[in-house]
Design an enzyme around this catalytic site. Structure first.
Site, mmCIF file in Angstrom:
data_model
loop_
_atom_site.group_PDB
_atom_site.id
_atom_site.type_symbol
_atom_site.label_atom_id
_atom_site.label_comp_id
_atom_site.label_asym_id
_atom_site.label_seq_id
_atom_site.Cartn_x
_atom_site.Cartn_y
_atom_site.Cartn_z
ATOM 1 N N GLU A 95 0.671 -1.065 -0.129
ATOM 2 C CA GLU A 95 0.060 -0.518 0.104
ATOM 3 C C GLU A 95 0.724 1.542 0.092
ATOM 4 O O GLU A 95 2.216 1.143 0.455
ATOM 5 C CB GLU A 95 -0.948 0.051 1.152
ATOM 6 N N ASN A 307 -2.763 1.599 17.084
ATOM 7 C CA ASN A 307 -4.116 1.271 16.425
ATOM 8 C C ASN A 307 -4.011 0.130 16.464
ATOM 9 O O ASN A 307 -3.774 -0.674 16.169
ATOM 10 C CB ASN A 307 -4.050 1.837 15.265
ATOM 11 N N CYS A 350 -2.256 4.942 11.376
ATOM 12 C CA CYS A 350 -1.179 4.886 11.664
ATOM 13 C C CYS A 350 -1.471 3.658 12.251
ATOM 14 O O CYS A 350 -2.159 3.155 13.405
ATOM 15 C CB CYS A 350 0.091 5.987 12.280
#
Length: 379
Positions: A95, A307, A350
């Site tokens: 990505e 996260n 993040c």
């Protein structure tokens, strides 16, 4: 029509392209022309390269190609963050994330499909390591993003003047450990810096490493760009647990490497990144220990709210605890920022740059559902 054995010109930095043109009996200035067509005018076929001799164009058509990785998906967040899923073949994907801000545009670039470092808090490591990306696949992320963004703004391809450029900063902070793919990453970064390609300054290209000390020294000798270090713990016992590479290159060795790097770096500080994990590394005592371990390295701290993902067994530090931790650092006179979450509605925040965690970077699962992406960072 190019042959099946044709070389991909995106794999060459300036020196490599000069050597390749030399092998065709061409002078070095032809390599500069060719590089500008590829990286500044986004040319995809040789017939359109009108200032190249027809004889050279014919040679190139028979021997070379300009092959970009395929875009599997393209999503834009409500806050303007844009994420591309790039198909790099054999079922693997990486990505690339663009983070727009008022005064700059930062592109987060991947260097590997998966990652072998296996940091405990990073979902990319949980999917395993597939392979290194090629130089073409790395610089192709910048080429793809720059010209896609220009097109969306109605800007034509052409020389990268400041008024025209959309990507102003590149951070090698996507999937993978860039220093474990050194031989492909460095030529890609040379192209980022080259005035006949993207023309970024060394201060605007940042490489983030988990601490591959020998390669930090090599980078400092060969291509010192801005450096960020994924620190995440203030002592060896905890860092061994969170960042297994620490067992090979412990903190004392890492801090010494940072000091050596600063002698040649384009910035006068190292950015230390620190993922805030509730009850693990986020106490005020940890902050004081962090100040002690980094005291001999001019630095700034970038605190990253974790996260969560199920496989980690970790949770994010509470906002008030992050503030208390940051205040200890600030009171000691060290510049400290707390990462603002961007693009979380498209899984580009993040800690989310990961891929289908249970099945490496498998493409099929990720094109049909939201991708879990590692650290998207704007420094």
């Amino acid at each position: 029509m190019t042959s099946e054995t044709s070389v991909n010109l995106l794999d060459f930095d300036a020196e490599g392209l000069v050597a390749y043109c030399g092998s065709l009996g061409e002078k070095p200035f032809r390599a500069k022309q060719l590089q500008r067509w590829i990286h500044q005018y986004n040319a995809g076929d040789f017939d359109g390269m009108t200032d190249l001799a027809k004889s050279l164009r014919e040679k190139l058509k028979g021997r070379a190609s300009i092959v970009m990785p395929e875009i599997a998906s393209d999503h834009v967040s409500a806050d303007g963050t844009r994420k591309w899923l790039i198909d790099v073949g054999n079922g693997n994907a990486v990505e690339t994330v663009f983070i727009p801000e008022e005064t700059r545009g930062t592109l987060c670039v991947s260097s590997q499909a998966g990652c072998a470092v296996n940091c405990r808090f990073c979902s990319t490591g949980k999917q395993g390591f597939s392979r290194n990306l090629s130089t073409a696949e790395i610089i192709g992320q910048l080429r793809m993003a720059e010209f896609a963004l220009r097109a969306s703004l109605g800007r034509a391809p052409g020389p990268n003047g400041k008024a025209e450029r959309v990507v102003t900063n590149v951070v090698m902070m996507g999937m993978g450990e860039p220093l474990l793919n050194y031989n492909a990453v460095v030529p890609a970064m040379r192209l980022m810096l080259d005035d006949n390609a993207y023309g970024l300054s060394r201060r605007r290209v940042t490489l983030s490493t988990s601490g591959v000390v020998p390669m930090m020294d090599r980078l400092g000798a060969e291509l010192p760009v801005a450096l960020a270090v994924s620190l995440h713990a203030p002592n060896d016992a905890l860092r061994d647990e969170l960042v297994p590479l620490n067992k090979k290159h412990p903190l004392r060795e890492l801090m010494a490497a940072c000091q050596r790097y600063l002698k040649v770096a384009p910035r006068d500080f190292i950015t230390f990144e620190y993922c805030m994990l509730d009850g693990v590394n986020d106490t005020e005592a940890h902050a004081r220990e962090l100040l002690a371990v980094t005291r001999d390295v001019p630095c700034k701290f970038n605190l990253i709210p974790f996260n969560p993902f199920p496989e980690s067994g970790l949770i994010r530090s509470k906002p008030e605890q992050i503030k208390r931790f940051a205040q200890v650092l600030i009171d000691a006179g060290v510049v400290t920022t707390v990462r603002k979450t961007r693009g979380d509605d498209i899984d580009a925040a993040c800690g989310q740059l990961a891929g289908a965690v249970k099945d490496r970077t498998r493409l099929a699962e990720r094109t049909g559902a939201a991708a879990k992406i590692i650290e998207v960072r704007a420094i």
